[in-house]
Design a protein around this motif. Structure first.
Motif, PDB file in Angstrom:
ATOM      1  N   LEU A  40      10.715 -16.239 -34.319  1.00 14.59           N
ATOM      2  CA  LEU A  40      12.030 -16.290 -33.685  1.00 14.59           C
ATOM      3  C   LEU A  40      11.918 -16.028 -32.188  1.00 14.59           C
ATOM      4  CD1 LEU A  40      15.020 -16.675 -34.271  1.00 14.59           C
ATOM      5  CD2 LEU A  40      15.196 -14.207 -34.603  1.00 14.59           C
ATOM      6  N   ASN A  41      11.067 -15.066 -31.797  1.00 10.42           N
ATOM      7  CA  ASN A  41      10.879 -14.780 -30.379  1.00 10.42           C
ATOM      8  C   ASN A  41      10.269 -15.960 -29.640  1.00 10.42           C
ATOM      9  OD1 ASN A  41      11.985 -12.223 -30.402  1.00 10.42           O
ATOM     10  ND2 ASN A  41      10.044 -11.221 -30.857  1.00 10.42           N
ATOM     11  N   SER A  42       9.308 -16.619 -30.244  1.00 11.97           N
ATOM     12  CA  SER A  42       8.699 -17.777 -29.590  1.00 11.97           C
ATOM     13  C   SER A  42       9.703 -18.920 -29.464  1.00 11.97           C
ATOM     14  CB  SER A  42       7.446 -18.228 -30.333  1.00 11.97           C
ATOM     15  OG  SER A  42       7.766 -18.721 -31.603  1.00 11.97           O
ATOM     16  N   VAL A  84      11.004 -33.478 -20.758  1.00  7.29           N
ATOM     17  CA  VAL A  84       9.986 -33.284 -21.800  1.00  7.29           C
ATOM     18  C   VAL A  84      10.218 -31.980 -22.552  1.00  7.29           C
ATOM     19  CG1 VAL A  84       7.525 -32.869 -22.159  1.00  7.29           C
ATOM     20  CG2 VAL A  84       8.258 -34.733 -20.685  1.00  7.29           C
ATOM     21  N   SER A  85      10.564 -30.934 -21.824  1.00  3.80           N
ATOM     22  CA  SER A  85      10.823 -29.644 -22.474  1.00  3.80           C
ATOM     23  C   SER A  85      12.022 -29.735 -23.413  1.00  3.80           C
ATOM     24  CB  SER A  85      11.055 -28.583 -21.406  1.00  3.80           C
ATOM     25  OG  SER A  85      11.282 -27.335 -21.996  1.00  3.80           O
ATOM     26  N   LEU A  86      13.062 -30.437 -22.987  1.00  2.00           N
ATOM     27  CA  LEU A  86      14.236 -30.603 -23.850  1.00  2.00           C
ATOM     28  C   LEU A  86      13.900 -31.413 -25.090  1.00  2.00           C
ATOM     29  CD1 LEU A  86      17.256 -30.145 -24.284  1.00  2.00           C
ATOM     30  CD2 LEU A  86      17.655 -32.268 -23.025  1.00  2.00           C
ATOM     31  N   GLN A  87      13.131 -32.487 -24.931  1.00  2.00           N
ATOM     32  CA  GLN A  87      12.734 -33.293 -26.085  1.00  2.00           C
ATOM     33  C   GLN A  87      11.907 -32.481 -27.074  1.00  2.00           C
ATOM     34  OE1 GLN A  87      10.726 -36.712 -24.500  1.00  2.00           O
ATOM     35  NE2 GLN A  87      12.622 -37.749 -23.931  1.00  2.00           N
ATOM     36  N   TYR A  88      10.997 -31.647 -26.565  1.00  3.03           N
ATOM     37  CA  TYR A  88      10.174 -30.809 -27.434  1.00  3.03           C
ATOM     38  C   TYR A  88      11.034 -29.784 -28.165  1.00  3.03           C
ATOM     39  CZ  TYR A  88       6.474 -27.674 -28.935  1.00  3.03           C
ATOM     40  OH  TYR A  88       5.641 -26.893 -29.682  1.00  3.03           O
ATOM     41  N   THR A  89      11.967 -29.172 -27.457  1.00  2.00           N
ATOM     42  CA  THR A  89      12.847 -28.178 -28.076  1.00  2.00           C
ATOM     43  C   THR A  89      13.687 -28.819 -29.174  1.00  2.00           C
ATOM     44  OG1 THR A  89      12.923 -26.952 -26.006  1.00  2.00           O
ATOM     45  CG2 THR A  89      14.633 -26.460 -27.610  1.00  2.00           C
ATOM     46  N   VAL A  90      14.207 -29.996 -28.925  1.00  2.00           N
ATOM     47  CA  VAL A  90      15.015 -30.703 -29.932  1.00  2.00           C
ATOM     48  C   VAL A  90      14.159 -31.071 -31.143  1.00  2.00           C
ATOM     49  CG1 VAL A  90      16.301 -32.832 -30.374  1.00  2.00           C
ATOM     50  CG2 VAL A  90      16.749 -31.509 -28.321  1.00  2.00           C
ATOM     51  N   ALA A  91      12.913 -31.484 -30.908  1.00  2.00           N
ATOM     52  CA  ALA A  91      12.028 -31.828 -32.024  1.00  2.00           C
ATOM     53  C   ALA A  91      11.731 -30.602 -32.879  1.00  2.00           C
ATOM     54  CB  ALA A  91      10.728 -32.428 -31.503  1.00  2.00           C
TER      55      ALA A  91
END
Length: 108
Positions: A40-42, A84-91
């Motif tokens: 959860l922290n990560s 890229v960070s947003l796409q990774y977070t959404v994935a």
């Protein structure tokens, strides 16, 4: 038929196909809580980092629009990092939601 060599398998009585101990009993409840807590922290760090990249990209856009910065290169890098960070977070979010749905659809 000679059966004198059967004494070679006398030590196999302790071997059983079915174990009597639960392999999950070695895990303690605090270890499971700690691993979930670290997960959860990560995830929260990932969301915070995405927000920081988005804010940095917005700052670069404002600087470029007001003329404080002439570097289109820095603007594009900041925007690409945020994207890229947003796409990774959404994935990651989609994977977690799919795992949750799979668990909820299991029948016991």
């Amino acid at each position: 038929m000679d059966i004198t060599n059967i004494s070679a398998i006398n030590g196999l009585e302790s071997v059983s196909r079915y174990t009597t101990t639960n392999p999950l009993s070695k895990m303690s409840g605090s270890a499971n809580t700690t691993s979930f807590d670290s997960l959860l922290n990560s995830a929260m760090k990932l969301v915070n980092q995405t927000e920081e990249y988005s804010n940095a990209a917005e700052e670069q856009e404002i600087k470029y629009a007001t003329g404080e910065s002439d570097s289109l290169h820095d603007l594009m890098i900041a925007q690409q990092k945020a994207n890229v960070s947003l796409q990774y977070t959404v994935a990651v979010k989609n994977t977690v939601v799919e795992a949750y749905r799979t668990l909820m659809n299991m029948q016991f």
